[in-house]
Design an enzyme around this catalytic site. Structure first.
Site, PDB file in Angstrom:
ATOM      1  N   ASP A 105       5.488   2.931  -5.509  1.00 48.88           N
ATOM      2  CA  ASP A 105       5.768   3.634  -4.271  1.00 48.88           C
ATOM      3  C   ASP A 105       6.960   2.937  -3.611  1.00 48.88           C
ATOM      4  O   ASP A 105       7.239   1.771  -3.909  1.00 48.88           O
ATOM      5  CB  ASP A 105       4.538   3.571  -3.360  1.00 48.88           C
ATOM      6  CG  ASP A 105       4.812   4.062  -1.971  1.00 48.88           C
ATOM      7  OD1 ASP A 105       5.237   5.217  -1.816  1.00 48.88           O
ATOM      8  OD2 ASP A 105       4.614   3.271  -1.023  1.00 48.88           O
ATOM      9  N   ASP A 130       8.221   3.354   0.313  1.00 44.75           N
ATOM     10  CA  ASP A 130       8.003   2.929   1.692  1.00 44.75           C
ATOM     11  C   ASP A 130       6.739   2.085   1.828  1.00 44.75           C
ATOM     12  O   ASP A 130       5.639   2.540   1.515  1.00 44.75           O
ATOM     13  CB  ASP A 130       7.898   4.153   2.611  1.00 44.75           C
ATOM     14  CG  ASP A 130       9.224   4.872   2.748  1.00 44.75           C
ATOM     15  OD1 ASP A 130      10.155   4.275   3.304  1.00 44.75           O
ATOM     16  OD2 ASP A 130       9.325   6.021   2.288  1.00 44.75           O
TER      17      ASP A 130
END
Length: 215
Positions: free
Chosen positions: A9, A11
């Site tokens: 991922d 953020d």
């Protein structure tokens, strides 16, 4: 089956951008004489619904707001806060180890490519990744579509791929796609429930990638 690929991922996982985004929204709410309930933030963190959810919530307290006028202001604040932000501690070590071992790497983010790609370049880590999958081209988390697209782009099976996430929504997405998922919460998400992750690490420095893979 040996691990052949890692999918991260963006953020909050590769870089703690979420702290800056939260701070920006908190400032906007306070300027309108109200507080942003953290429960509302946690309900949408890691998905594609953060901005519309925040504007909808703000409108309950300030019906006269103009979201289109506020949008560039909030974005400018976030970018200012992110000017000196680097990758999360231990991320570079993970990426270097992965490349040294010949693992394929991808990013799977609910954010848009216009957000993710410039930040990867600014952080100096874009060259590590074989593929970058974003929410403007795929269904956002917790839907598994981003991770399924990552597997397709890397040419690997879920059983030989590990996901790294910082939110429960992200873990749900990875697990729905069949991947093993390691949760590495940050300061914003560390209090959330990660019981459905396969492994939970307090940071990337808590366990070197070699040790994690041997596990």
């Amino acid at each position: 089956m040996p691990t052949r690929a890692l999918v991260f991922d963006f953020d909050g996982t590769l870089a703690d951008t979420e702290s800056a985004v939260l701070q920006s929204w908190q400032e906007v709410f306070r300027e309108h004489r109200t507080e942003l309930p953290l429960a509302a933030w946690y309900a949408v963190i890691g998905t594609q619904h953060t901005t519309p959810a925040m504007f909808a919530l703000l409108a309950e307290h300030a019906p006269d707001i103009d979201p289109e006028a506020l949008r560039p202001i909030t974005k400018a604040r976030v970018l200012k806060l992110l000017e000196d932000l680097g990758p999360r501690e231990g991320v570079l070590s993970y990426l270097e180890t992965a490349k040294r071992q010949g693992l394929k790497l991808a990013v799977a983010s609910s954010s848009s490519g216009a957000w993710v790609n410039p930040h990867l370049e600014r952080l100096g880590i874009d060259h590590y990744f074989d593929a970058v999958l974003t929410g403007d081209r795929h269904k956002a988390k917790p839907d598994p579509d981003l991770y399924l697209a990552a597997l397709d782009a890397l040419g690997t099976d879920a059983s030989e791929t590990i996901a790294f996430e910082d939110t429960p929504h992200g873990v749900t997405s990875a697990k729905a796609a069949g991947l093993t998922c390691v949760a590495v919460p940050n300061a914003i998400t560390e209090r959330l429930d990660f019981r459905h992750a396969d492994v939970v690490l307090p940071s990337f420095t808590a366990k070197p990638l070699d040790a994690l893979l041997s596990r």
